[in-house]
Design a protein around this motif. Structure first.
Motif, PDB file in Angstrom:
ATOM      1  N   GLY A 171       9.046  21.558  61.474  1.00  0.00           N
ATOM      2  CA  GLY A 171      10.453  21.635  61.100  1.00  0.00           C
ATOM      3  C   GLY A 171      11.088  22.994  61.275  1.00  0.00           C
ATOM      4  O   GLY A 171      12.207  23.240  60.807  1.00  0.00           O
ATOM      5  N   VAL A 172      10.400  23.908  61.942  1.00  0.00           N
ATOM      6  CA  VAL A 172      10.918  25.262  62.149  1.00  0.00           C
ATOM      7  C   VAL A 172      11.345  25.412  63.600  1.00  0.00           C
ATOM      8  O   VAL A 172      10.661  24.931  64.512  1.00  0.00           O
ATOM      9  CB  VAL A 172       9.855  26.322  61.793  1.00  0.00           C
ATOM     10  N   THR A 173      12.482  26.054  63.812  1.00  0.00           N
ATOM     11  CA  THR A 173      12.959  26.359  65.160  1.00  0.00           C
ATOM     12  C   THR A 173      13.212  27.858  65.261  1.00  0.00           C
ATOM     13  O   THR A 173      13.012  28.592  64.285  1.00  0.00           O
ATOM     14  CB  THR A 173      14.254  25.582  65.475  1.00  0.00           C
ATOM     15  N   VAL A 174      13.628  28.308  66.439  1.00  0.00           N
ATOM     16  CA  VAL A 174      13.907  29.737  66.599  1.00  0.00           C
ATOM     17  C   VAL A 174      15.279  29.960  67.219  1.00  0.00           C
ATOM     18  O   VAL A 174      15.743  29.183  68.045  1.00  0.00           O
ATOM     19  CB  VAL A 174      12.833  30.442  67.469  1.00  0.00           C
ATOM     20  N   SER A 175      15.896  31.054  66.789  1.00  0.00           N
ATOM     21  CA  SER A 175      17.146  31.528  67.380  1.00  0.00           C
ATOM     22  C   SER A 175      16.849  32.835  68.104  1.00  0.00           C
ATOM     23  O   SER A 175      16.146  33.702  67.567  1.00  0.00           O
ATOM     24  CB  SER A 175      18.201  31.733  66.301  1.00  0.00           C
ATOM     25  N   ILE A 176      17.405  32.965  69.306  1.00  0.00           N
ATOM     26  CA  ILE A 176      17.035  34.089  70.169  1.00  0.00           C
ATOM     27  C   ILE A 176      18.277  34.801  70.696  1.00  0.00           C
ATOM     28  O   ILE A 176      19.227  34.168  71.161  1.00  0.00           O
ATOM     29  CB  ILE A 176      16.179  33.611  71.360  1.00  0.00           C
ATOM     30  N   GLY A 177      18.245  36.121  70.632  1.00  0.00           N
ATOM     31  CA  GLY A 177      19.239  36.958  71.284  1.00  0.00           C
ATOM     32  C   GLY A 177      18.614  37.637  72.484  1.00  0.00           C
ATOM     33  O   GLY A 177      17.485  38.140  72.399  1.00  0.00           O
ATOM     34  N   VAL A 178      19.334  37.673  73.614  1.00  0.00           N
ATOM     35  CA  VAL A 178      18.770  38.185  74.869  1.00  0.00           C
ATOM     36  C   VAL A 178      19.700  39.248  75.457  1.00  0.00           C
ATOM     37  O   VAL A 178      20.896  39.000  75.665  1.00  0.00           O
ATOM     38  CB  VAL A 178      18.583  37.046  75.900  1.00  0.00           C
ATOM     39  N   ALA A 179      19.141  40.420  75.745  1.00  0.00           N
ATOM     40  CA  ALA A 179      19.908  41.482  76.401  1.00  0.00           C
ATOM     41  C   ALA A 179      18.989  42.240  77.346  1.00  0.00           C
ATOM     42  O   ALA A 179      17.779  42.341  77.098  1.00  0.00           O
ATOM     43  CB  ALA A 179      20.516  42.428  75.369  1.00  0.00           C
TER      44      ALA A 179
END
Length: 214
Positions: A171-179
């Motif tokens: 039930g866990v997901t991930v949020s990702i920032g990309v630069a």
């Protein structure tokens, strides 16, 4: 350099100085004693090097997940950007946060939460190349440094990480920032700040990846 070989090198240097000062003994029994002491000295230097390596491992790596701590990760990023500037290649940074981790901790307990963090760190390490670096920024936030990788290559890696997390973690997901450097930032501090802000934008939707546009 590995501290084991440094320790042995220092030991050999000490033995060499001692032989210059005292000279080689004439008697065979005394010579055997000198050889024995030299072996003991080198073994002691090697053992000391092993101990120093362990201390370095503890200081540089997160005690729970085994990935780099944030200070050491930032040091690595600074060095890599300096090298990328000289050799003209891109670097991309992923800032990753586990969605719903607090809820998972509340439902399953902190021991299970720690186990999940270790699983997630393993997923990250399994999905990057040997030349890349994984770090724990703090709490449930992780960072990935991708050498010789532009934004498109980083997106493919990020999507693969998201898919494995959905399949593997409960039930866990991930949020990702990309630069990326140099497209979106000129320094390590600018790059981490931008990727961090994009990660917070992604967390508003959850299970999302947001990429810098300028």
């Amino acid at each position: 350099m590995d501290s084991r070989w440094i320790g042995m090198g220092v030991s050999c240097f000490i033995i060499w100085i001692w032989l210059i000062v005292c000279g080689l003994p004439d008697e065979q029994s005394a010579m055997r004693f000198v050889v024995l002491m030299a072996i003991i000295q080198m073994a002691a230097g090697y053992s000391l090097g092993i101990y120093v390596n362990r201390l370095r491992q503890m200081a540089y790596h997160d005690s729970l997940t085994g990935v780099l701590v944030n200070r050491r990760f930032l040091d690595r990023l600074i060095r890599e950007i300096r090298q990328a500037k000289n050799q003209h290649y891109p670097i991309t940074l992923l800032f990753i946060d586990l969605d719903n981790f607090k809820k998972f901790n509340d439902c399953h307990g902190h021991m299970e939460g720690d186990r999940l963090l270790c699983q997630f760190a393993s997923i990250l390490q399994a999905n990057v190349r040997n030349q890349d670096t994984v770090g724990r920024w703090g709490g449930e936030e992780f960072v990935v440094l991708l050498k010789h990788a532009d934004t498109n290559e980083a997106l493919a890696i990020g999507k693969r990480i998201q898919e494995q997390v959905r399949e593997t973690l409960s039930g866990v997901t991930v949020s990702i920032g990309v630069a990326s450097y140099p497209m979106h930032a000129a320094t390590a501090e600018e790059l981490t700040h931008k990727a961090d802000m994009l990660m917070y934008e992604a967390k508003k939707k959850k299970d999302c990846m947001v990429v810098a546009t300028r």
